[in-house]
Write a protein that holds these residues in place. Sequence first.
Motif, short mmCIF file in Angstrom:
data_model
loop_
_atom_site.label_atom_id
_atom_site.label_comp_id
_atom_site.label_asym_id
_atom_site.label_seq_id
_atom_site.Cartn_x
_atom_site.Cartn_y
_atom_site.Cartn_z
N ARG A 1 -6.78 0.80 -0.47
CA ARG A 1 -5.86 1.15 -1.56
C ARG A 1 -5.02 -0.05 -1.95
O ARG A 1 -4.50 -0.75 -1.08
CB ARG A 1 -4.91 2.27 -1.11
CG ARG A 1 -5.57 3.61 -0.91
CD ARG A 1 -4.55 4.62 -0.42
NE ARG A 1 -4.02 4.25 0.89
CZ ARG A 1 -2.96 4.81 1.45
NH1 ARG A 1 -2.30 5.74 0.81
NH2 ARG A 1 -2.55 4.44 2.65
N VAL A 2 -4.88 -0.28 -3.27
CA VAL A 2 -4.03 -1.37 -3.76
C VAL A 2 -3.39 -0.94 -5.08
O VAL A 2 -4.08 -0.80 -6.09
CB VAL A 2 -4.84 -2.67 -3.99
CG1 VAL A 2 -3.91 -3.78 -4.48
CG2 VAL A 2 -5.55 -3.11 -2.72
N HIS A 3 -2.07 -0.69 -5.07
CA HIS A 3 -1.27 -0.49 -6.29
C HIS A 3 -1.93 0.47 -7.29
O HIS A 3 -2.29 0.10 -8.40
CB HIS A 3 -1.01 -1.82 -6.99
CG HIS A 3 -0.32 -2.82 -6.12
ND1 HIS A 3 0.88 -2.58 -5.50
CD2 HIS A 3 -0.69 -4.07 -5.75
CE1 HIS A 3 1.24 -3.64 -4.78
NE2 HIS A 3 0.30 -4.55 -4.91
N GLY A 4 -2.12 1.71 -6.89
CA GLY A 4 -2.63 2.72 -7.82
C GLY A 4 -4.12 2.71 -8.03
O GLY A 4 -4.64 3.52 -8.81
N SER A 5 -4.81 1.81 -7.39
CA SER A 5 -6.27 1.77 -7.50
C SER A 5 -6.87 1.83 -6.10
O SER A 5 -6.17 1.70 -5.10
CB SER A 5 -6.74 0.52 -8.23
OG SER A 5 -6.42 -0.64 -7.48
N GLU B 1 -5.76 8.83 0.37
CA GLU B 1 -4.97 8.57 1.58
C GLU B 1 -5.75 8.96 2.83
O GLU B 1 -5.77 8.24 3.83
CB GLU B 1 -3.66 9.34 1.52
CG GLU B 1 -2.75 9.08 2.72
CD GLU B 1 -1.41 9.80 2.60
OE1 GLU B 1 -0.64 9.74 3.56
OE2 GLU B 1 -1.16 10.41 1.55
N ARG C 1 -9.25 3.11 -10.70
CA ARG C 1 -7.88 3.61 -10.68
C ARG C 1 -7.90 5.10 -10.34
O ARG C 1 -8.86 5.81 -10.62
CB ARG C 1 -7.20 3.38 -12.03
CG ARG C 1 -7.05 1.91 -12.40
CD ARG C 1 -6.13 1.73 -13.59
NE ARG C 1 -4.77 2.19 -13.32
CZ ARG C 1 -3.87 1.50 -12.63
NH1 ARG C 1 -4.17 0.32 -12.14
NH2 ARG C 1 -2.66 2.00 -12.44
N SER D 1 -14.34 -0.74 -7.51
CA SER D 1 -12.93 -0.33 -7.51
C SER D 1 -12.70 0.59 -8.70
O SER D 1 -13.46 0.59 -9.67
CB SER D 1 -11.99 -1.54 -7.58
OG SER D 1 -12.15 -2.22 -8.80
N ARG E 1 -5.00 11.33 -5.00
CA ARG E 1 -4.17 10.49 -4.14
C ARG E 1 -4.20 11.00 -2.70
O ARG E 1 -4.25 10.19 -1.75
CB ARG E 1 -2.74 10.45 -4.67
CG ARG E 1 -2.54 9.46 -5.82
CD ARG E 1 -1.07 9.23 -6.09
NE ARG E 1 -0.44 10.38 -6.72
CZ ARG E 1 -0.37 10.58 -8.02
NH1 ARG E 1 -0.90 9.69 -8.85
NH2 ARG E 1 0.22 11.65 -8.51
#
Length: 364
Positions: A53-57, A43, A23, A21, A39
Amino acid sequence: MRESAAERHDRLLGLVRDRGSARVSELAAQLGVSPVTVRRDVEDLAGRGLLDRVHGSVSWPQDTAHAAGAGTGGAGNGLVLGMLAPSATYYFAEVIRGAHEAAARAGARLILRISDYRPQEDHARTQGLLAAGAEGLLVAPGWQHPGDPSAFGDWISSLPVPTVLLERRPTAGSPLDGLDRVCSDHAHGVLLAVRHLVGLGHGAPLLMARADSPTALAVRSGYAEALTALGLRAPQDVIDSVPAELAPESFEEAVRALHEAVRSGVATAALIHNDVDAIQVVQRLAELGVRVPDDLALIAYDDEVAALADTPLTAVAPPKREVGRHATELLVERLGQGGGDAPRRHLTLLPQLRVRDSCGAPLP
């Protein structure tokens, strides 16, 4: 040379796979691009199931990681499979998705390398897959031209692990012809299109096609086979197409040739490879006074975005996702056999014709 999006996606996937993982800000620094670009890439890749994807990471897909360590005891338990693809977008996005899903079901981990249609780099990227621990390989070389298999393909037959070719038909009798492979039958897909148009009352349709990929070359050869099978004669020579964004003048010349064929009564129907070209052709023909389907019945080949055109396009849909799935299942089965003497297989899957508005009603 400026890095392509596909190459950047390849590096991004490698970073996440190695770390588990990361960021977005860390990935942006490592890749040397803006966080906005990362980003957008994340996506895109997450939408194809290649990342979570999880909260900015972002992290390596959990379904694959969980399945690989689930201890199911099956033949694929804990396997690492490598996949070389020429692109992670358009046509091959669905092939990759099918392979990823099948690997997860088999309890295997799939790692990916992208060649960006540079066949001279296929060997090095495949060696990278082996160095990353791949025990079996799914290989779709980045061939574009007829001479590429002989110029850039000999190394594939000597790979040290079981290998399955994807959407590639090597020369008959060559060493590569003895490998397992899973392909779409593009000749059958073209036959479906030509037969449908003729069934609506049209004469032999014109073909407007690219010549920059194995699919494009197969569509061209399939067109000749379809006309012979149906006892038809081509109304004129194939119209050579090129991407409008790369060669706008040549693209305009191709559209003008099709426009003239319609206006002169040479043809009332056409098959266009690929979807993107077909949509742009329809738009430009409308500006020149030729309407689809009123003046020209049209079928696209690939069915990636054909349904999204202003006039939804009838399209031939190769079974892309199923190609990835069946190839992965075949590879897992081969690995479970320990690379024994079981006969190699050439699996051919048939495309479907998805009828929409661009063909219109049967002619009176």
